[in-house]
Every structure is written in structure tokens, then in C-alpha cells.
Design an enzyme around this catalytic site. Structure first.
Site, PDB file in Angstrom:
ATOM      1  N   CYS A   1      35.148  43.277  48.151  1.00  0.00           N
ATOM      2  CA  CYS A   1      34.875  42.816  46.789  1.00  0.00           C
ATOM      3  C   CYS A   1      34.047  41.499  46.764  1.00  0.00           C
ATOM      4  O   CYS A   1      33.111  41.424  45.731  1.00  0.00           O
ATOM      5  CB  CYS A   1      36.152  42.254  46.078  1.00  0.00           C
TER       6      CYS A   1
ATOM      7  N   ASN B   1      37.078  37.122  40.800  1.00  0.00           N
ATOM      8  CA  ASN B   1      36.620  37.218  42.083  1.00  0.00           C
ATOM      9  C   ASN B   1      35.632  36.248  42.598  1.00  0.00           C
ATOM     10  O   ASN B   1      35.709  35.567  43.719  1.00  0.00           O
ATOM     11  CB  ASN B   1      35.945  38.743  42.659  1.00  0.00           C
TER      12      ASN B   1
ATOM     13  N   THR C   1      34.311  48.735  40.346  1.00  0.00           N
ATOM     14  CA  THR C   1      33.687  47.519  39.783  1.00  0.00           C
ATOM     15  C   THR C   1      32.096  47.886  39.349  1.00  0.00           C
ATOM     16  O   THR C   1      31.468  48.462  40.208  1.00  0.00           O
ATOM     17  CB  THR C   1      33.804  46.436  40.823  1.00  0.00           C
TER      18      THR C   1
ATOM     19  N   GLU D   1      43.494  43.504  50.238  1.00  0.00           N
ATOM     20  CA  GLU D   1      43.341  44.603  51.404  1.00  0.00           C
ATOM     21  C   GLU D   1      44.609  44.552  52.171  1.00  0.00           C
ATOM     22  O   GLU D   1      45.175  43.299  52.422  1.00  0.00           O
ATOM     23  CB  GLU D   1      42.221  44.380  52.378  1.00  0.00           C
TER      24      GLU D   1
ATOM     25  N   ASP E   1      30.737  41.304  44.352  1.00  0.00           N
ATOM     26  CA  ASP E   1      30.758  40.597  43.074  1.00  0.00           C
ATOM     27  C   ASP E   1      30.367  39.402  42.796  1.00  0.00           C
ATOM     28  O   ASP E   1      29.846  39.259  41.423  1.00  0.00           O
ATOM     29  CB  ASP E   1      32.507  40.671  42.777  1.00  0.00           C
TER      30      ASP E   1
ATOM     31  N   LYS F   1      36.845  40.946  35.593  1.00  0.00           N
ATOM     32  CA  LYS F   1      36.863  41.010  37.223  1.00  0.00           C
ATOM     33  C   LYS F   1      35.875  40.382  37.977  1.00  0.00           C
ATOM     34  O   LYS F   1      36.424  39.848  38.926  1.00  0.00           O
ATOM     35  CB  LYS F   1      36.426  42.778  37.362  1.00  0.00           C
TER      36      LYS F   1
END
Length: 403
Positions: free
Chosen positions: A259, A207, A118, A145, A263, A203
């Protein structure tokens, strides 16, 4: 087709396993123990499907610490190196990605490089221009995960970013999308080939929306707890609306993991010169939720102090972000621990996957009975039935017993 994958974490190892179903794949990692485990047919990360796939012997996959060995004759080089969020610069630290590109190009000028790490919005286009290298693509991952291989085998979508005006790049992007689709078990996976900058935005915005949902239901739960309402009933009533749905609706101590924290902060940093209020509120909401949870725990602690005249021991049940995960990084319960630590609250951590003697200066045990017997309050981000016999000690906001 020969593929090299740089980085054998959740993203890299699951992509390597996916592509190794039909092609020769070499995983490259700087950690010798990871390489040894993969070459022994086991997964160095907690993922049951990865374990099964690696032990089956059906994958054409090997691992190495030698980058020249991994990259020299590859047709594709997939980068899944870590990009941790740098709070000083307010951007991802992309140095690991750049190190892989440099090492790869030192031995292989012809391979197509695909970044799966990312990165900030606009990074891939800037890197292509900076290096004068047209053969670099970006393809975001959308993995959970503990479910990384499953999510690669059953992808919600495949996204590949390129210079959309470059016919040769577009052809390479189509080819890489086809490689991912070939490894998947589902047919007719939605596939989008777009500009690399748009793919990077996909992306971060995806998120951040998930973080928004987590924050929304956490704030609903905070309101219900503060006003004496049955949060579960309220959430069930809200989520029966099909436009809302029942996913990502179980209250927690806040969003965390690999993330979402980084993010959301990265997306907020990308808004530096663009009007916004919602993205900043999502980041702030996570901090406020952790404060609320820590205050609730402190209320229990102080009650014992005043009623019994002693400092109670607080137990921390698991450091992991999710059940079935072995990831501690940025787990929300650590935020609670830091806040309790500011009040000098003594803590005992139960974490069977952690081998150190202490964590953030707090004693760690692998013995659940020790946690139950010694601790006056037990803090658990996610409920587990093994705590049922000490339910009166447990503080959790988990209403549905799932992630």
C-alpha cells in the site's frame, strides 16, 4: 444474505472470512490454485488467523473461478481486485475493478457493489456516473500484512462511502457498515458513512501519514548514523512524548509493501492542481533513504575490495517486506538490490518462500547456512536472531527487532 467477494488476496480473503461468519460467501478469483487452496480449508496467503479460520469449518465460504457462478445470485458483490500504480499515467490501474463490475452486472443487475480496492480520489463517483449505476459504494480497508483477518475482526474504524445526498445509497452504506460490524469481535466500532470521494481520501491520507512516520524516523536514523549518534537513544527520548508515541518508529530501509508506495504516489498525483510540498517530500524521502542505505552497504563492499583485492558476495536476508509476511511486492530491500545491481555487486538471496532459481538474475537459496558461509556482507531489513552467529557480517538499521 449472499455475498460474493472478487479477489482472494489479503483484502478479499480476509473480508470473505469476516462476512462468512454469519452469511453465505463465495470468493471469486482468476487463479485456480488459490481457489483450490481455499476450498481445501487453507489460506493461500501467510496469515495464521486466516489459516485457523478457514480450517475450522465454521465459515460458510467457498471459492470459484466462475464469475457467473459467484455473482449471479449475490445480494452484495465486494471488489478486492488489485489496483497497481501505473507510473506512466501516475494513477492506479483500475481496469481489474472495471472488469469485475462488467462481469457482475452481466449476470446480476440488483446486487450492491462495494469497491474495497484502493482507487484514485473521485473514482467511485465517476464510475457511477459513467455507468449510470447508482448502486456502487466504496469502503476502504485498513489492514496489515499477516494480520488481515485480525484487523477485520478488531477494526480501528469502519468507513463506507456513498452519494451522501442519495437516501437509498445512504441506507445501503449503513447496511454494509452493519455487516462489517456484525462480523467483528469488538463492540461499538467507530463507524463513519460519508461521501465516496471523502472515503477514498481517507484511505490515501491515512497511508500517507504512516509513510510520513516511517520516513521521519528513517531520516532521524540517517542523521544519527551520519553524525555518530546512538539512534536508539534519540528515538526512545523522542517517543516518550505521548504526543509522538512509539508506533511506526523502528528504522528500516524505507517504506514498502502493498500500500504505502503506491498510495503516496497516487495522493501526490491527486495534488496535481493543488499546492503542496509535504506529500512530495514523503515520496522523495523514501528514495533518499534507500540511496543512503545502498551507499552504506557499498562502503562495506569497497572496503573488502581495497583491503582484500576481491569482489565480495553480498547476501540478501529475506525479500519480504515484514516479518510474518509472504509479500515481496515493492519491499524496500528490493530497492537496495536494484541500487547494488547498478554497481554490479554479486548477490545471493535467502528466501525460503521463493521457489524460483533466481530473483532479478541473482541466485536464490533456501539454505541459511549457505548464506552465512558464502557471503561477506548480509543485508537485512529486519533483524532475526538466527543471524546472531554472523552478526559482524550483517548490515541492518533495525534497532528494536520488530516491524
Amino acid at each position: 444474505m449472499k455475498v460474493a467477494v472478487a479477489g482472494l488476496g489479503y483484502v478479499g480473503l480476509s473480508v470473505a472470512a469476516l462476512l462468512a461468519r454469519h452469511h453465505d460467501v463465495v470468493g471469486v478469483d482468476v487463479v485456480p490454485s488459490k481457489v483450490e487452496i481455499v476450498n481445501a480449508g487453507r489460506s493461500p496467503i501467510q496469515d495464521s488467523e486466516l489459516d485457523q479460520a478457514l480450517s475450522s469449518g465454521a465459515l460458510s465460504l467457498r471459492a470459484t473461478c466462475d464469475s457467473a457462478d459467484g455473482y449471479a445470485d449475490a445480494d452484495w458483490i465486494v471488489i478486492a481486485a488489485p489496483t497497481n500504480y501505473d507510473t506512466t499515467t501516475n494513477f492506479f490501474d483500475t481496469s481489474a475493478v472495471e472488469a469485475v463490475v462488467e462481469a457482475a452486472r452481466a449476470v446480476n443487475q440488483g446486487a450492491t457493489i462495494v469497491i474495497k480496492s484502493t482507487v484514485p480520489v473521485g473514482y467511485t463517483a465517476r464510475l457511477r456516473e459513467q455507468l449510470g449505476d447508482r448502486n456502487i459504494l466504496f469502503s476502504p480497508e485498513f489492514l496489515r500484512e499477516g494480520k488481515a483477518l485480525y484487523d477485520n475482526l478488531h477494526p480501528s474504524r469502519i468507513v463506507v462511502g456513498c452519494d451522501a445526498e442519495d437516501a437509498a445509497q445512504k441506507a445501503k452504506a449503513d447496511e454494509f457498515a452493519a455487516l462489517l460490524a456484525e462480523g467483528a469481535e469488538d463492540e461499538d466500532v467507530p463507524t463513519l458513512v460519508m461521501g465516496s470521494t471523502e472515503a477514498e481520501a481517507v484511505k490515501l491520507f491515512a497511508n500517507t501519514y504512516l509513510a510520513l512516520r516511517v520516513s521521519y524516523f528513517n531520516e532521524l536514523d540517517t542523521y544519527a548514523a551520519s553524525k555518530g549518534l546512538d539512534a536508539r537513544k534519540v528515538i526512545e527520548g523522542v517517543c516518550l512524548d505521548p504526543r509522538v508515541g512509539s508506533h511506526y518508529n523502528n528504522p528500516s530501509f524505507g517504506y514498502g509493501g502493498y500500500c504505502l508506495p503506491k498510495d503516496t504516489k497516487q495522493l501526490l498525483a491527486n495534488y496535481e492542481d493543488v499546492p503542496q510540498s509535504l506529500v512530495g517530500a514523503i515520496v522523495e524521502a523514501n528514495r533518499v533513504r534507500k540511496n543512503f542505505v545502498a551507499d552504506e552497504v557499498m562502503d562495506r563492499v569497497m572496503r573488502i575490495v581495497f583491503e582484500e583485492g576481491r569482489a565480495p558476495l553480498v547476501g540478501v536476508y529475506r525479500l519480504t517486506m515484514k516479518s510474518g509476511s509472504d509479500n515481496f511486492r515493492a519491499s524496500s530491500i528490493q530497492g537496495i538490490m536494484r541500487r547494488l545491481q547498478e554497481h554490479r555487486v554479486p548477490m545471493l538471496v535467502f528466501e525460503p518462500t521463493f521457489d524460483g532459481g533466481s530473483y532479478f538474475g541473482h541466485e536464490v537459496t533456501h539454505d541459511l547456512d549457505e548464506l552465512k558461509n558464502r557471503c561477506d556482507v548480509i543485508v537485512a531489513n529486519r533483524w532475526n536472531g538466527e543471524l546472531a552467529d554472523v552478526q559482524d557480517k550483517v548490515y541492518t538499521r533495525d534497532l528494536f527487532g520488530r516491524d
